[in-house]
Design an enzyme around this catalytic site. Structure first.
Site, PDB file in Angstrom:
ATOM      1  N   GLY A  79       1.886   1.697  -3.495  1.00  0.00           N
ATOM      2  CA  GLY A  79       0.883   1.641  -4.122  1.00  0.00           C
ATOM      3  C   GLY A  79       0.211   2.987  -4.094  1.00  0.00           C
ATOM      4  O   GLY A  79      -0.367   3.981  -5.105  1.00  0.00           O
ATOM      5  N   ASP A  80       0.090   3.662  -3.211  1.00  0.00           N
ATOM      6  CA  ASP A  80      -0.358   5.183  -2.785  1.00  0.00           C
ATOM      7  C   ASP A  80       0.443   6.107  -3.658  1.00  0.00           C
ATOM      8  O   ASP A  80      -0.216   6.846  -4.223  1.00  0.00           O
ATOM      9  CB  ASP A  80      -0.030   5.463  -1.246  1.00  0.00           C
ATOM     10  CG  ASP A  80      -0.545   6.924  -0.920  1.00  0.00           C
ATOM     11  OD1 ASP A  80      -1.721   7.279  -1.162  1.00  0.00           O
ATOM     12  OD2 ASP A  80       0.433   7.598  -0.377  1.00  0.00           O
ATOM     13  N   ALA A  81       1.832   5.829  -3.505  1.00  0.00           N
ATOM     14  CA  ALA A  81       2.535   6.664  -4.361  1.00  0.00           C
ATOM     15  C   ALA A  81       2.393   6.568  -5.795  1.00  0.00           C
ATOM     16  O   ALA A  81       2.264   7.821  -6.608  1.00  0.00           O
ATOM     17  CB  ALA A  81       4.250   6.705  -4.001  1.00  0.00           C
ATOM     18  N   GLU A 132      -0.994   8.331  -6.571  1.00  0.00           N
ATOM     19  CA  GLU A 132      -0.893   9.839  -6.596  1.00  0.00           C
ATOM     20  C   GLU A 132      -0.273  10.221  -7.866  1.00  0.00           C
ATOM     21  O   GLU A 132      -0.860  11.265  -8.248  1.00  0.00           O
ATOM     22  CB  GLU A 132      -0.294  10.001  -5.392  1.00  0.00           C
ATOM     23  CG  GLU A 132       0.024  11.422  -5.195  1.00  0.00           C
ATOM     24  CD  GLU A 132      -1.093  12.205  -4.576  1.00  0.00           C
ATOM     25  OE1 GLU A 132      -1.259  13.340  -5.025  1.00  0.00           O
ATOM     26  OE2 GLU A 132      -1.946  11.504  -3.914  1.00  0.00           O
ATOM     27  N   ALA A 145       0.752  -1.325   0.025  1.00  0.00           N
ATOM     28  CA  ALA A 145       0.304   0.056   0.099  1.00  0.00           C
ATOM     29  C   ALA A 145       0.802   1.435  -0.096  1.00  0.00           C
ATOM     30  O   ALA A 145       0.415   2.397  -0.588  1.00  0.00           O
ATOM     31  CB  ALA A 145      -0.932   0.084   1.152  1.00  0.00           C
TER      32      ALA A 145
END
Length: 143
Positions: A27-29, A32, A24
């Site tokens: 994955g968030d980066a 984004e 995560a």
């Protein structure tokens, strides 16, 4: 840091060993950057307006709705993708959801885990398909 060819070959194996929080995290980066690129491509240049435009895509509620939509189909995600989603969703987080229900936050963490796994596994074609599908779904289902 030097990289050799063997490290790249083992990326899929390494990605499969990462826990949900680590998946995560990346994955968030990845998501984004995709969203920022997408919002910029629409022609806006004011940083404040860009940030406001990006929020609907990156907030936990939007990501949770995307996952619910994808999971409503029997064959949209592979079994392996569902496993990676669940790895993130079921991760015991030490952080609290900001402006989101616990359920939405957990599903969003699963979404980010799936994105992170696709990125770390170097499944870039599939990643691109799912990221575009996510923003398209959010665009089509605004409240």
């Amino acid at each position: 840091m030097e990289h050799n060819g063997n490290e790249r070959i083992n990326m899929n194996e390494k990605a499969n060993l990462l826990n949900g929080a680590a998946l995560a995290y990346i994955g968030d980066a990845v998501y984004e950057v995709f969203v920022r690129d997408y919002v910029l491509s629409k022609g806006e240049t004011s940083p404040n307006k860009l940030h406001k435009a990006a929020v609907k895509y990156v907030e936990a509620r939007g990501q949770a709705r995307v996952m619910q939509h994808w999971l409503s189909f029997d064959d949209y995600l592979t079994q392996e993708e569902i496993t990676m989603y669940k790895r993130g969703r079921n991760n015991k987080a030490n952080t609290k959801a900001k402006n989101a229900s616990i359920g939405d936050y957990r599903q969003a963490t699963g979404f980010e885990s799936l994105v992170g796994w696709l990125h770390m596994s170097r499944k870039f074609d599939r990643l691109q398909v799912l990221l575009q599908a996510a923003v398209d779904y959010i665009d089509e289902n605004q409240e």
